[in-house]
Scaffold this active site. Structure first.
Site, PDB file in Angstrom:
ATOM      1  N   SER A 114       0.815  -1.216   0.000  1.00 35.76           N
ATOM      2  CA  SER A 114       0.000   0.000   0.000  1.00 35.76           C
ATOM      3  C   SER A 114       0.849   1.267   0.000  1.00 35.76           C
ATOM      4  O   SER A 114       0.545   2.239   0.684  1.00 35.76           O
ATOM      5  CB  SER A 114      -0.951  -0.004   1.202  1.00 35.76           C
ATOM      6  OG  SER A 114      -1.836  -1.082   1.130  1.00 35.76           O
ATOM      7  N   CYS A 115       1.919   1.243  -0.740  1.00 36.20           N
ATOM      8  CA  CYS A 115       2.733   2.438  -0.873  1.00 36.20           C
ATOM      9  C   CYS A 115       3.347   2.445  -2.264  1.00 36.20           C
ATOM     10  O   CYS A 115       3.256   1.472  -3.000  1.00 36.20           O
ATOM     11  CB  CYS A 115       3.846   2.484   0.177  1.00 36.20           C
ATOM     12  SG  CYS A 115       5.046   1.166   0.019  1.00 36.20           S
ATOM     13  N   GLY A 116       3.985   3.555  -2.620  1.00 39.40           N
ATOM     14  CA  GLY A 116       4.697   3.609  -3.889  1.00 39.40           C
ATOM     15  C   GLY A 116       3.971   4.387  -4.958  1.00 39.40           C
ATOM     16  O   GLY A 116       4.574   4.797  -5.934  1.00 39.40           O
TER      17      GLY A 116
END
Length: 296
Positions: A114-116
């Protein structure tokens, strides 16, 4: 295969008394998922239901959507230097003709952690890969469309939702021995428990549920409720949308991006589901609110 639990020595201190004893811990091992022989992702998971986990992960990635698109899933032999099998590497073979989307490293990072990516790019990625609209009126694709139409739109009583956390907790077998697992359960609109899976990662528990549904040719899960322990992250909302699940409920808070995705796709998102209390963050049209005063 690896065990779901393992035993470790622990020093206990209780009311000043010190003792040594074995303790039961949830097992955690890496699982590498390969797609048609090519490495795709690595996730830390509790061993068990590995094939369902891999299949569910590929549903959330927009690769698979029907049982006939899956040819086979196998453990990779010779996964170590000495040629032994760790049962920690699986290869998913798709059926001939299945178009594989361009799953870049950037997309893989956002899916597993859930990042990037920024919020807008994350929402766009789900919108462009989702196979089904979140629709319980009978207009969505799927073999149960006519039955859905006859039943009418989902309408859930708050009391039914309030009972789900206890039903989920009662179905958690490994948690009772370890206290260290997340769980995800699939309920019917009448509150019947359809399936439950546990894992050290709540996203893996959801993948195991969705993967089972894919293997049973039950997608989209158009009239079901996904109940998860812990919080409702964007990742879990994404997995619900990709499986065609119309309602996601969690015992803790949702993230802002999860609420944005729910509002955009029509997903009903319920958080802080504890006792008779709950917060409805999106999709309140599926909840039987008795009076306008209920909305505050």
């Amino acid at each position: 295969m690896g065990r779901v639990t393992e035993r470790r020595k622990v020093i206990r201190i209780r009311d000043g008394a010190v003792s040594a004893r074995p303790d039961t811990l949830v097992a955690e091992e890496p699982l590498e998922i390969r797609l048609n022989g090519k490495p795709l992702a690595i996730t830390m998971r509790t061993p068990g239901d590995d094939f369902a986990l891999a299949a569910g992960f590929l549903v959330s990635e927009g690769v698979l959507g029907a049982a006939d698109e899956l040819r086979n899933i196998v453990y990779c032999a010779g996964a170590t230097v000495d040629g032994s099998n760790t049962y920690n590497v699986v290869d998913v073979q798709t059926a001939p003709g299945v178009v594989i989307p361009d799953i870049t490293l950037e997309r893989n990072v956002y899916t597993t952690s859930s990042c990037g990516l920024c919020g807008k790019a994350s929402l766009d990625a789900v919108r462009t890969t989702a196979r089904w609209a979140i629709d319980d009126t009978g207009t969505s694709a799927g073999s149960a469309a006519s039955a859905v139409s006859a039943a009418g739109p989902m309408r859930l009583e708050p009391e039914l939702l309030a009972a789900l956390p206890d039903r989920l907790r009662a179905a958690q077998r490994v948690f009772d021995r370890t206290g260290g697992l997340h769980a995800a359960a699939l309920f019917s609109e009448d509150g019947e428990l359809l399936d439950v899976r546990e894992d050290v990662g709540r996203h893996n528990a959801v993948d195991k549920l969705v993967g089972r549904a894919l293997q049973n040719d039950a997608l989209p899960l158009s009239r079901t409720i996904l109940m998860v322990s812990g919080r409702a992250s964007f990742e879990l909302a994404q997995k619900a949308v990709m499986a065609g699940i119309p309602v996601l409920a969690a015992v803790s808070a949702p993230s802002s991006l999860a609420v944005d995705l729910a509002a955009e796709t029509g997903l009903t998102l319920v958080g802080f589901l504890r006792g008779s209390s709950m917060n409805i963050y999106a999709g309140d049209h599926r909840i039987a609110l008795r009076t306008a005063a209920s909305l505050g």
